[in-house]
Write a protein that holds these residues in place. Structure first.
Motif, PDB file in Angstrom:
ATOM      1  N   TRP A   1       0.777  -1.377   0.018  1.00  0.00           N
ATOM      2  CA  TRP A   1       0.082   0.001   0.040  1.00  0.00           C
ATOM      3  C   TRP A   1       0.822   1.395  -0.204  1.00  0.00           C
ATOM      4  O   TRP A   1       0.487   2.455  -0.776  1.00  0.00           O
ATOM      5  CB  TRP A   1      -0.772  -0.053   1.200  1.00  0.00           C
ATOM      6  N   VAL A   2       1.891   1.462   0.657  1.00  0.00           N
ATOM      7  CA  VAL A   2       2.869   2.483   0.725  1.00  0.00           C
ATOM      8  C   VAL A   2       3.488   2.782  -0.582  1.00  0.00           C
ATOM      9  O   VAL A   2       3.791   3.861  -1.053  1.00  0.00           O
ATOM     10  CB  VAL A   2       3.971   2.364   1.952  1.00  0.00           C
ATOM     11  N   ASP A   3       3.991   1.532  -1.130  1.00  0.00           N
ATOM     12  CA  ASP A   3       4.442   1.646  -2.374  1.00  0.00           C
ATOM     13  C   ASP A   3       3.589   2.454  -3.500  1.00  0.00           C
ATOM     14  O   ASP A   3       3.988   3.190  -4.334  1.00  0.00           O
ATOM     15  CB  ASP A   3       4.762   0.209  -3.038  1.00  0.00           C
ATOM     16  N   ASP A   4       2.102   2.389  -3.258  1.00  0.00           N
ATOM     17  CA  ASP A   4       1.430   3.221  -4.214  1.00  0.00           C
ATOM     18  C   ASP A   4       0.888   4.531  -3.437  1.00  0.00           C
ATOM     19  O   ASP A   4       0.723   5.474  -4.250  1.00  0.00           O
ATOM     20  CB  ASP A   4      -0.004   2.521  -4.241  1.00  0.00           C
ATOM     21  N   PHE A   5       1.013   4.606  -2.216  1.00  0.00           N
ATOM     22  CA  PHE A   5       0.334   5.791  -1.614  1.00  0.00           C
ATOM     23  C   PHE A   5       1.436   6.879  -1.328  1.00  0.00           C
ATOM     24  O   PHE A   5       1.429   8.189  -1.592  1.00  0.00           O
ATOM     25  CB  PHE A   5      -0.405   5.463  -0.353  1.00  0.00           C
ATOM     26  N   MET A   6       2.703   6.321  -0.981  1.00  0.00           N
ATOM     27  CA  MET A   6       3.789   7.503  -0.661  1.00  0.00           C
ATOM     28  C   MET A   6       5.125   6.603  -0.714  1.00  0.00           C
ATOM     29  O   MET A   6       5.693   6.491   0.356  1.00  0.00           O
ATOM     30  CB  MET A   6       3.715   7.959   0.667  1.00  0.00           C
ATOM     31  N   PRO A   7       5.431   6.243  -1.855  1.00  0.00           N
ATOM     32  CA  PRO A   7       6.561   5.255  -2.039  1.00  0.00           C
ATOM     33  C   PRO A   7       8.013   6.039  -1.502  1.00  0.00           C
ATOM     34  O   PRO A   7       8.878   5.402  -1.279  1.00  0.00           O
ATOM     35  CB  PRO A   7       6.753   5.093  -3.493  1.00  0.00           C
ATOM     36  N   GLN A   8       7.964   7.356  -1.805  1.00  0.00           N
ATOM     37  CA  GLN A   8       9.312   7.961  -1.297  1.00  0.00           C
ATOM     38  C   GLN A   8       9.686   7.879   0.269  1.00  0.00           C
ATOM     39  O   GLN A   8      10.801   8.045   0.593  1.00  0.00           O
ATOM     40  CB  GLN A   8       9.183   9.467  -1.705  1.00  0.00           C
ATOM     41  N   LEU A   9       8.537   7.274   0.955  1.00  0.00           N
ATOM     42  CA  LEU A   9       9.044   7.118   2.451  1.00  0.00           C
ATOM     43  C   LEU A   9       9.911   6.225   2.830  1.00  0.00           C
ATOM     44  O   LEU A   9      10.539   6.081   3.675  1.00  0.00           O
ATOM     45  CB  LEU A   9       7.445   6.924   3.288  1.00  0.00           C
ATOM     46  N   LYS A  10      10.006   5.089   1.444  1.00  0.00           N
ATOM     47  CA  LYS A  10      10.969   4.145   1.939  1.00  0.00           C
ATOM     48  C   LYS A  10      12.236   4.510   1.350  1.00  0.00           C
ATOM     49  O   LYS A  10      13.497   3.675   1.818  1.00  0.00           O
ATOM     50  CB  LYS A  10      10.505   2.884   0.932  1.00  0.00           C
ATOM     51  N   ASP A  11      12.511   5.741   0.669  1.00  0.00           N
ATOM     52  CA  ASP A  11      13.850   6.249   0.420  1.00  0.00           C
ATOM     53  C   ASP A  11      14.756   6.341   1.456  1.00  0.00           C
ATOM     54  O   ASP A  11      14.127   7.200   2.244  1.00  0.00           O
ATOM     55  CB  ASP A  11      13.633   7.295  -0.709  1.00  0.00           C
ATOM     56  N   GLU A  12      15.875   5.859   1.564  1.00  0.00           N
ATOM     57  CA  GLU A  12      16.642   6.420   2.653  1.00  0.00           C
ATOM     58  C   GLU A  12      17.196   7.951   3.038  1.00  0.00           C
ATOM     59  O   GLU A  12      17.428   8.560   3.805  1.00  0.00           O
ATOM     60  CB  GLU A  12      17.974   5.351   2.492  1.00  0.00           C
TER      61      GLU A  12
END
Length: 387
Positions: free
Chosen positions: A288-299
């Motif tokens: 879900w995060v990959d679709d909603f706010m993928p940049q959140l996983k960016d270090e």
């Protein structure tokens, strides 16, 4: 295609519903051996965490202690049935009349309970206990119940004040102290009213409210979820899960670049992430995060702090609250899923470091509520030392 699999996950076809601890992903690094320091961008490594120690707890306790008996100024937010409905704040709300408005008084009480639980030797522990005992009497709570039963009070404090009332109830129910048991029992009639209001309102809400202030639906669902989970209220818990997925499961590309709004104390994007991190199992939440706010996983993900231009302005100072509420979401994600979101801890530290020095010496415009937001963020950080 990814959206299709996410929906299947949430329907339980891949057995993702239930205990999240059993929802593993073999492609992710074990948190037992992971050094989360390696996930922190170099630019943020200088942000030191604020530690809630006894000294800071003593300072934070002063804020709610000084305001829960402060009747004026006061924002009642009242709809009048007739002239007889008028009254002094302390007459209308004998439990929660201080701290400028009803919801701030409620979470001021939460702050005092939380501080006592974390720091039993806090400097003014006896004054805190006495203050709580005087406020949360059965008689005072019955008067609050009577107010909520008024004809024109159906939407009173919906859902922000409702959420904080349930957070207070949750804190009291988990306080292993005779006073906690007494106050929890006193509060229960009002707690029951609020739970019932959630049960009646949520099925009728066709569309979520996506704002950065009090009426944000995701925030209201989050604290209701926590209460329901703690108290094993399965009916409320399942309703919150259902409505959160109804509202947010299909959301894509949250416009985080639009944030913050000038008066925000909540992040619409992060508030949604906060509730979905609770209601979705690990793999489903990751998709879900990959679709909603993928940049959140960016270090290297960055989010600039909300800058406050005038802390004597009751609306502009909301941005300090935004920094704290963002931080509590970042901390929770980093602690729950360190392999994916561990880098967010330093971003949380950055947000708290900007606003925390201003809390204790703040004007009444912020002081009557910001201490609670700071305390909740620090509690979510996991940096609180054992008492």
């Amino acid at each position: 295609m990814k959206r299709f699999f996410l929906i299947l996950l949430c329907l339980g076809i891949f057995s993702c519903k239930g205990d999240q601890s059993q929802d593993t992903d073999v492609t992710e690094t074990s948190t037992d051996t992971l050094n989360t320091e390696d996930l922190i961008p170099d630019a943020l490594k200088n942000s030191k965490p604020v530690i809630l120690n006894l000294e800071e707890a003593n300072k934070l306790a002063e804020l709610p202690l000084s305001c829960i008996d402060t009747e004026y100024p006061n924002k009642l937010g009242q709809t009048l049935e007739n002239k007889d409905a008028l009254g002094e704040p302390s007459e209308l709300h004998p439990a929660f009349y201080g701290c400028f408005d009803w919801h701030s008084s409620v979470h001021a009480h939460w702050s005092l309970v939380s501080l006592l639980k974390q720091f039993p030797d806090v400097e003014k522990k006896e004054a805190i206990r006495e203050s709580l005992k005087n406020s949360l009497t059965s008689e005072n709570i019955q008067a609050e119940v009577n107010y909520f039963n008024r004809e024109q009070s159906g939407s009173y404090e919906r859902t922000y004040g409702w959420a904080w009332l349930l957070k207070l109830a949750q804190e009291l129910k988990t306080w292993e102290d005779p006073l906690g048991e007494e106050l929890s029992a006193n509060l229960q009639p009002l707690t029951d009213i609020i739970v019932q209001k959630y049960m009646e309102f949520l099925p009728k809400l066709n569309y979520p409210i996506r704002v950065g202030e009090h009426t944000n639906t995701a925030f209201g669902l989050t604290f209701a979820y926590d209460y329901a989970e703690t108290t094993e209220n399965s009916e409320l818990l399942e309703l919150v899960k259902k409505r959160a997925q109804d509202f947010y499961l299909k959301d894509d590309d949250c416009p985080v670049s639009w944030e913050p709004g000038g008066y925000d104390f909540l992040s619409p994007c992060l508030s949604e992430i906060d509730i979905m991190s609770r209601v979705l199992p690990k793999n489903a939440f990751s998709l879900w995060v990959d679709d909603f706010m993928p940049q959140l996983k960016d270090e290297d993900f960055q989010m600039e702090v909300g800058e406050v231009s005038d802390r004597t302005d009751g609306k502009l100072v909301h941005l300090d609250g935004l920094n704290f509420s963002r931080a509590w979401v970042f901390y929770r994600l980093a602690n729950k899923y360190p392999d994916t979101f561990g880098h967010l801890k330093m971003l949380a530290n950055e947000h708290i470091s900007y606003s925390f020095p201003n809390v204790a010496g703040d004007s009444y415009e912020g002081g009557h509520w910001l201490g609670t937001f700071a305390l909740y963020a620090l509690k979510e950080s996991g940096n609180t030392p054992k008492a």
